[in-house]
Design a protein around this motif. Structure first.
Motif, PDB file in Angstrom:
ATOM      1  N   VAL A   1      44.087  48.838  42.852  1.00 34.48           N
ATOM      2  CA  VAL A   1      43.210  47.663  42.485  1.00 34.48           C
ATOM      3  C   VAL A   1      42.037  47.680  43.645  1.00 34.48           C
ATOM      4  O   VAL A   1      41.924  48.356  44.452  1.00 34.48           O
ATOM      5  N   GLY A   2      41.347  46.479  43.320  1.00 37.48           N
ATOM      6  CA  GLY A   2      40.210  46.295  44.259  1.00 37.48           C
ATOM      7  C   GLY A   2      39.723  45.031  43.839  1.00 37.48           C
ATOM      8  O   GLY A   2      39.848  44.457  42.932  1.00 37.48           O
ATOM      9  N   LEU A   3      38.189  45.099  44.223  1.00 34.69           N
ATOM     10  CA  LEU A   3      37.327  43.709  43.633  1.00 34.69           C
ATOM     11  C   LEU A   3      36.997  44.172  42.426  1.00 34.69           C
ATOM     12  O   LEU A   3      36.685  45.457  42.190  1.00 34.69           O
ATOM     13  N   TRP A   4      37.032  43.267  41.121  1.00 36.79           N
ATOM     14  CA  TRP A   4      36.577  43.408  39.781  1.00 36.79           C
ATOM     15  C   TRP A   4      35.418  42.722  39.836  1.00 36.79           C
ATOM     16  O   TRP A   4      35.191  41.706  40.382  1.00 36.79           O
ATOM     17  N   ILE A   5      34.663  43.324  38.885  1.00 33.95           N
ATOM     18  CA  ILE A   5      33.196  42.478  38.306  1.00 33.95           C
ATOM     19  C   ILE A   5      33.758  41.550  37.588  1.00 33.95           C
ATOM     20  O   ILE A   5      34.380  41.474  36.749  1.00 33.95           O
ATOM     21  N   VAL A   6      33.282  39.979  37.803  1.00 29.66           N
ATOM     22  CA  VAL A   6      33.736  38.985  36.848  1.00 29.66           C
ATOM     23  C   VAL A   6      32.304  38.799  36.052  1.00 29.66           C
ATOM     24  O   VAL A   6      31.349  38.085  36.813  1.00 29.66           O
TER      25      VAL A   6
END
Length: 168
Positions: A62-67
Motif C-alpha cells: 500500500v501507499g498513497l494512491w492517485i485520486v
C-alpha cells in the motif's frame, strides 16, 4: 499504465507512477495546499516522493494512491495507507492531500473512508491512524467524519500532530 486499486461513487484511486509528477506538482508547488508541510516541493523532491511511494507499494503493498474523478479522469489529489512510526511501532496511517480546486467537495472524506474500509477488509488491520497537524482543522474533520477519535498529541516532523485512530 493505470492500476486501479479501488473506486467509490465519485472517485477512482489508482497506483501512483512517475508520470504523475506534473499532477503532484499542482499540490506540492502550492504554498496554501502545503501549509502544514515543512515546505513546498520542487520537481526533484516530487520525484523522490513518488519513489518513496513506489517503495511503500513494494514493501507494504500500500501507499498513497492517485485520486481521480471517476467520470472525467481529472486529477484531484492523493490518498492512501502509509506506514508511519509512532512510539516505536509501525502503524498504518490514512494520508490525504488534494489540489486546492478540489477542496470542499467531500473528496478527501470519500477517499479516506474507502482507504479505511480497504485497510480493515483487505489488509485485516486492527487499527488505522491519521496524523493531522493540530492546526489543520479540515484534516481533523476528515478524520472525525470517517469515525476516528483523538488518542493523543505527539511531536512528529518537528511539530505537534494529533494521533487519530479507529479500530475494528
Amino acid at each position: 499504465m493505470k492500476n486501479t486499486v479501488m473506486s467509490t461513487e465519485r472517485l477512482t484511486l489508482r497506483e501512483m507512477n512517475k508520470d504523475d509528477v506534473g499532477n503532484l506538482m499542482e499540490i506540492f508547488s502550492d504554498p496554501v495546499a502545503m501549509k502544514y508541510y515543512p515546505s513546498t516541493k520542487d520537481k526533484s523532491q516530487t520525484m523522490e516522493w513518488i519513489e518513496w511511494t513506489l517503495n511503500n507499494y513494494n514493501q507494504y503493498g500500500v501507499g498513497l494512491w492517485i485520486v481521480e474523478d471517476k467520470v472525467t479522469g481529472d486529477f484531484l489529489g492523493q490518498c492512501g495507507l502509509v506506514p508511519q512510526e509512532v512510539d516505536g511501532e509501525i502503524e498504518m496511517e490514512i494520508g490525504y492531500l488534494f489540489v486546492r480546486s478540489a477542496w470542499g467537495n467531500g473528496y478527501a472524506t470519500e477517499a479516506a473512508l474507502a482507504c479505511k474500509n480497504y485497510g480493515f477488509e483487505q489488509m485485516k488491520l486492527r487499527k488505522i491512524i491519521s496524523l493531522p497537524d493540530v492546526d489543520n482543522v479540515p484534516s481533523t474533520k476528515v478524520a472525525e467524519r470517517i469515525g476516528m477519535n483523538i488518542e493523543k498529541t505527539v511531536q512528529k516532523w518537528g511539530k505537534e500532530v494529533y494521533i487519530y485512530s479507529v479500530t475494528t
